[in-house]
Design an enzyme around this catalytic site. Structure first.
Site, PDB file in Angstrom:
ATOM      1  N   GLU A 282       0.843  -1.700   0.314  1.00  8.83           N
ATOM      2  CA  GLU A 282      -0.288   0.294  -0.218  1.00  8.83           C
ATOM      3  C   GLU A 282       1.204   1.332   0.001  1.00  8.83           C
ATOM      4  O   GLU A 282       0.690   1.979   0.154  1.00  8.83           O
ATOM      5  CB  GLU A 282      -1.294  -0.243   0.640  1.00  8.83           C
ATOM      6  CG  GLU A 282      -1.783  -0.966   0.864  1.00  8.83           C
ATOM      7  CD  GLU A 282      -2.973  -1.248   1.764  1.00  8.83           C
ATOM      8  OE1 GLU A 282      -2.651  -0.954   3.227  1.00  8.83           O
ATOM      9  OE2 GLU A 282      -4.297  -1.584   1.790  1.00  8.83           O
TER      10      GLU A 282
ATOM     11  N   ASN B 252       8.954   5.709   5.919  1.00 11.33           N
ATOM     12  CA  ASN B 252       8.140   7.702   5.565  1.00 11.33           C
ATOM     13  C   ASN B 252       6.716   7.046   5.604  1.00 11.33           C
ATOM     14  O   ASN B 252       6.005   8.313   5.972  1.00 11.33           O
ATOM     15  CB  ASN B 252       8.291   8.183   5.045  1.00 11.33           C
ATOM     16  CG  ASN B 252       9.989   8.732   5.257  1.00 11.33           C
ATOM     17  OD1 ASN B 252      10.527   8.072   6.043  1.00 11.33           O
ATOM     18  ND2 ASN B 252      10.587   8.940   3.171  1.00 11.33           N
TER      19      ASN B 252
ATOM     20  N   GLU C 189     -14.142  -9.777   7.409  1.00 12.10           N
ATOM     21  CA  GLU C 189     -12.020  -8.776   7.517  1.00 12.10           C
ATOM     22  C   GLU C 189     -11.487  -9.979   8.645  1.00 12.10           C
ATOM     23  O   GLU C 189     -11.948 -10.325   9.586  1.00 12.10           O
ATOM     24  CB  GLU C 189     -12.932  -7.653   8.686  1.00 12.10           C
ATOM     25  CG  GLU C 189     -11.104  -7.081   9.128  1.00 12.10           C
ATOM     26  CD  GLU C 189     -10.200  -6.336   7.986  1.00 12.10           C
ATOM     27  OE1 GLU C 189     -10.095  -5.957   6.895  1.00 12.10           O
ATOM     28  OE2 GLU C 189      -9.130  -7.601   8.095  1.00 12.10           O
TER      29      GLU C 189
ATOM     30  N   HIS D 246      -8.960  -7.883   0.235  1.00 12.08           N
ATOM     31  CA  HIS D 246      -8.367  -7.157   0.145  1.00 12.08           C
ATOM     32  C   HIS D 246      -6.964  -7.000   1.009  1.00 12.08           C
ATOM     33  O   HIS D 246      -7.090  -8.443   1.901  1.00 12.08           O
ATOM     34  CB  HIS D 246      -8.936  -5.702   1.028  1.00 12.08           C
ATOM     35  CG  HIS D 246      -9.819  -4.860  -0.298  1.00 12.08           C
ATOM     36  ND1 HIS D 246      -9.875  -3.097   0.424  1.00 12.08           N
ATOM     37  CD2 HIS D 246     -10.337  -5.794  -0.660  1.00 12.08           C
ATOM     38  CE1 HIS D 246     -10.057  -3.073  -0.889  1.00 12.08           C
ATOM     39  NE2 HIS D 246     -10.945  -4.209  -1.829  1.00 12.08           N
TER      40      HIS D 246
ATOM     41  N   GLU E 236      -9.356   4.145  -0.976  1.00 15.10           N
ATOM     42  CA  GLU E 236      -9.438   4.500   0.368  1.00 15.10           C
ATOM     43  C   GLU E 236      -8.259   5.547   1.219  1.00 15.10           C
ATOM     44  O   GLU E 236      -8.908   6.459   1.699  1.00 15.10           O
ATOM     45  CB  GLU E 236      -9.864   3.526   1.609  1.00 15.10           C
ATOM     46  CG  GLU E 236      -8.568   3.159   1.193  1.00 15.10           C
ATOM     47  CD  GLU E 236      -8.332   1.338   2.127  1.00 15.10           C
ATOM     48  OE1 GLU E 236      -9.148   0.693   1.745  1.00 15.10           O
ATOM     49  OE2 GLU E 236      -7.464   0.214   2.674  1.00 15.10           O
TER      50      GLU E 236
HETATM   51  C1  NOJ Z   1      -8.602  -2.135   4.417  1.00 26.67           C
HETATM   52  C2  NOJ Z   1      -9.906  -2.504   3.500  1.00 26.67           C
HETATM   53  O1  NOJ Z   1      -9.260  -2.390   2.171  1.00 26.67           O
HETATM   54  C3  NOJ Z   1     -11.372  -1.254   3.622  1.00 26.67           C
HETATM   55  O2  NOJ Z   1     -11.176  -1.047   2.201  1.00 26.67           O
HETATM   56  C4  NOJ Z   1     -11.618  -1.857   4.291  1.00 26.67           C
HETATM   57  O3  NOJ Z   1     -12.704  -1.493   4.959  1.00 26.67           O
HETATM   58  C5  NOJ Z   1     -11.009  -2.179   5.880  1.00 26.67           C
HETATM   59  N1  NOJ Z   1     -10.010  -2.006   5.548  1.00 26.67           N
HETATM   60  C6  NOJ Z   1     -11.680  -2.821   6.712  1.00 26.67           C
HETATM   61  O4  NOJ Z   1     -12.059  -4.063   6.697  1.00 26.67           O
HETATM   62 CA    CA Z   2      -6.292  -1.626   2.679  1.00 28.46          CA
END
Ligand code: NOJ
Ligand code: CA
Length: 710
Positions: A180, A198, A423, A491, A516
């Site tokens: 990321e 950083n 998640e 993700h 995001e």
């Molecule tokens: C990271 C994910 O990329 C994001 O889309 C999600 O909302 C959060 N984690 C929480 O699961």
């Molecule tokens: Ca993410």
């Protein structure tokens, strides 16, 4: 011996030697791509070391580079090889992806398979397979079933890519747990992956050496070549990184370690993932390449009708901009099995409530979206991140204010599907234990797709997101999900390697820095989306979550200087330039209601295509893509730029005869990603294939175009 006899004798000897030489494979082998522009050479030196080189249009792309694999407690597959056989063949097929950027994909290559023996090592065998396409090379190691090799542990892979100069490189730091990052553009010799330190906004970072970078790695040369290095079909093996030698511009593979520092545990027969090098003198051809996909095995699912490309909205952005929460109560120190959830006091801004979900279902139904993602529906979010704890979520218990039963029948009535969210908080052991039950719950309620997530440090502790153990986990999830006819959007998983050919239920992944980050960090610079298709998306589609209309975050948090680093029009263009069969309209309903005319584009843009044309592209600068809808004769064009403003003149010769209604969603004259990002114009006119259209893009801007036959 008489002179005549002696001559005859010598002749016979010479003939025997000649026959022997012909029967022995040569220690150097060359093959050409089907169009003969690419050449691959393989060579063994007297020490039995292995080398390959690659050229395109007679210019060297990869100079003589070593191949080999190091084993633990063993001298490995590095030297002492003799060539047993070398077989060349050609292959041509046309195949139809379940979903994709075109209806038909051509898979055409020349293959060289060299079989090698290590005589000093009880005749241990290894093959190297090269597949040379018109736009690139795939190479892999094979370990056939054999008497003297069964189980072995890889301590390192030593595939080299010996480049011809100090090329311009688009790179992110090598990190075993995260991709990321924003990209840095520099010379190879200037790479310093320590800048990864950083990025304080990235949750979990595990760096390798400061000269280690991730793939797909995009390079451009002073001679005008575009080179992309990545891998294909990453199965049962760790992800690969590249270590840069800044003196001689060679790259060497290194693999993600496991908790013990080993790289891979293998058992014969085994074949490694392919190492891929895509090459062209046109940037557009890099984006059009299907070599990575072609190097993956065909899908073996009996039925794929349940796999659906789709557009979705969701209860999601509200959490990222801070107007909602995932958690129901503001509690800490939660033990999953000891909480009486009905007794907790709701915080009043929980996003995943029955009422709010109904509002999203209604909006999806009204505007033709297929799915509604709901995050924060299940218990455990109060105390989910940072503690490295194992029992965080159970994936089956809804919060008291989320009526899963009612919502799924409500969504059914409305012809919309809810999208599940798992998640895992990177507690993967916990997820593996509970996955079956979680998928059964999904099926009970009619969910067809799940967004999985791996935020945090991996459990089993010491493993990394990109290691062999996790690679096998992602595959297990895909296979288990397929049994339940469930599609996956992962993700924080390992980056894609074209496996969606084999597992078309892997409909998207994040595995890069998504939109995001613009909500709560310094974000993604305007060039970010012009690099991603040349890097992360080379392996497969990304759930980037475009479509943010409210660009500046001070709208939610007064005083905030955070923002999406594009114009609103560019957010529209991303639906075309960033291919994915799963696309989110990521903003809040309220914001779409403020700009209904721009929202029309998101409603109309398809997610599955019959044809794709990359009209113009330069990594880090701009991308202009045209795609034809799979289910109509409509064409869509997306054009995006970096921080520079630009104009494009596009001939429409790819259209059919007749008039087309052409609608432009473009930056207004004074638009600018920073100073005036939400100012756009919508114009319509009639065009034919003999016309050209002019697109004007603001700094950090974009343009989306719809062409409909009249
Ligand atoms: C990271 C994910 O990329 C994001 O889309 C999600 O909302 C959060 N984690 C929480 O699961
Ligand atoms: Ca993410």
């Amino acid at each position: 011996m008489k002179l005549k006899m002696k001559k005859e004798f010598l002749k016979i000897i010479a003939a025997i030697v000649f026959i022997f030489l012909c029967a022995q494979p040569h220690d150097a082998q060359t093959i050409s791509s089907p169009d003969r522009k690419m050449k691959l050479n393989f060579k063994l030196n007297p020490a039995g070391e292995l080398f390959y080189s690659l050229s395109f249009n007679r210019s060297s792309v990869i100079k003589s580079s070593k191949l080999g694999i190091e084993l633990k407690n063993d001298s490995g597959f590095i030297n002492g090889f003799t060539l047993k056989s070398a077989d060349t063949s050609t292959f041509y097929e046309e195949w139809q992806p379940v979903w994709g950027e075109e209806n038909v994909i051509v898979n055409n290559y020349t293959e060289l398979r060299v079989s090698l023996v290590q005589k000093q090592k009880s005749n241990r065998r290894m093959n190297i397979v090269f597949r040379l396409f018109n736009d690139g090379l795939g190479l892999r190691y094979e370990f056939p079933r054999q008497e003297n090799l069964t189980y072995f542990t890889v301590s390192e892979e030593k595939t080299e890519f010996n480049l011809t100069g100090d090329h311009k490189t688009f790179w992110i730091p090598g990190d075993y747990d995260s991709q990321e990052y924003t990209y840095t553009t520099s010379k190879l010799s200037e790479i310093d992956a320590a800048i990864g330190n950083n990025f304080s906004e990235i949750g979990v970072k595990s760096f390798g050496p400061s000269n280690m970078v991730q793939t797909p790695l995009m390079l451009t040369t002073d001679e005008g070549l575009y080179i992309n290095i990545h891998e294909a079909s990453l199965l049962d093996y760790p992800a690969m990184y590249l270590v840069v030698n800044k003196k001689d511009y060679s790259l060497t593979t290194t693999l993600c370690p496991d908790a013990l520092g080993n790289k891979a545990y293998l058992q014969t027969p085994f074949q490694t993932p392919w190492r891929t090098i895509i090459v062209s003198n046109k940037a557009e051809n890099i984006l059009a390449s299907r070599t990575i996909l072609n190097l993956n095995e065909p899908c073996t699912f009996d039925d794929v009708s349940w796999i659906k490309p789709q557009k979705y909205i969701g209860i999601w952005w509200g959490m990222h901009v801070g107007v909602n929460t995932w958690n129901y109560a503001d509690e800490t120190n939660i033990k999953l099995n000891l909480v009486d959830w009905s007794k907790l006091i709701p915080n009043g801004i929980h996003g995943a409530t029955t009422g709010n979900t109904k509002r999203y279902i209604d909006f999806a139904a009204e505007h033709g979206f297929d799915g509604v993602l709901v995050e924060g529906w299940n218990v455990g979010w109060e105390d989910w991140f940072g503690a490295w704890k194992e029992e965080v979520f159970d994936f089956v218990t809804p919060y008291p204010d989320f009526d899963i039963d009612e919502l799924n029948s409500y969504s059914k009535q409305k012809g919309v599907k809810l999208i599940m969210h798992h998640e895992t908080s990177a507690s993967v052991t916990n997820y593996e234990r509970r996955m079956d039950e979680a998928f059964r719950l999904m099926k009970k309620y009619g969910y067809d797709a799940v967004k999985t997530g791996y935020v945090g440090r991996i459990i089993p502790r010491g493993e990394h997101h990109d290691g062999q153990w996790m690679v096998n986990h992602y595959t297990r999830v895909l296979e288990k999900a397929a049994e339940y006819k469930i599609s996956i959007d992962s993700h924080e998983s390992v980056r894609l390697t074209g496996l969606h050919r084999t597992y078309p239920n892997w409909i998207a992944a994040e595995a890069a820095r998504g939109n995001e980050f613009n909500a709560w960090s310094s974000g993604n610079p305007p060039e970010h989306e012009t690099i991603l298709p040349f890097t992360r998306l080379m392996g497969g589609p990304m759930d980037y979550t475009p479509g943010i209309f409210q660009i500046k975050m001070d709208y939610y948090k007064p005083g905030s200087d955070m923002q999406v680093h594009t114009t609103l029009a560019k957010q529209l263009a991303l639906y075309v330039t960033m291919y994915s069969p799963l696309q989110m309209a990521a903003d809040l309903i309220e914001n779409y209601e403020r700009f209904p005319d721009a929202f029309n584009f998101i409603k109309e843009v398809p997610v599955d295509w019959s044809e794709t044309k990359i009209l113009d592209a330069e990594p880090g600068d701009y991308i202009v893509t045209a795609r034809k809808d799979k289910h109509s004769n409509n064409w869509f064009i997306g054009a995006i730029t970096d921080e520079e403003n630009r104009e494009f003149e596009l001939p429409l010769s790819f259209l059919n005869d007749g008039n087309y209604n052409c609608t432009f969603y473009q930056d207004s004259d004074n638009a600018h990603w920073k100073d005036n990002p939400m100012s756009y114009l919508i114009e319509t006119r009639v065009v034919t294939k003999n016309d050209s259209i002019k697109l004007k893009l603001a700094n950090g801007g974009g343009c989306a175009v719809v062409l409909k036959p009249m």
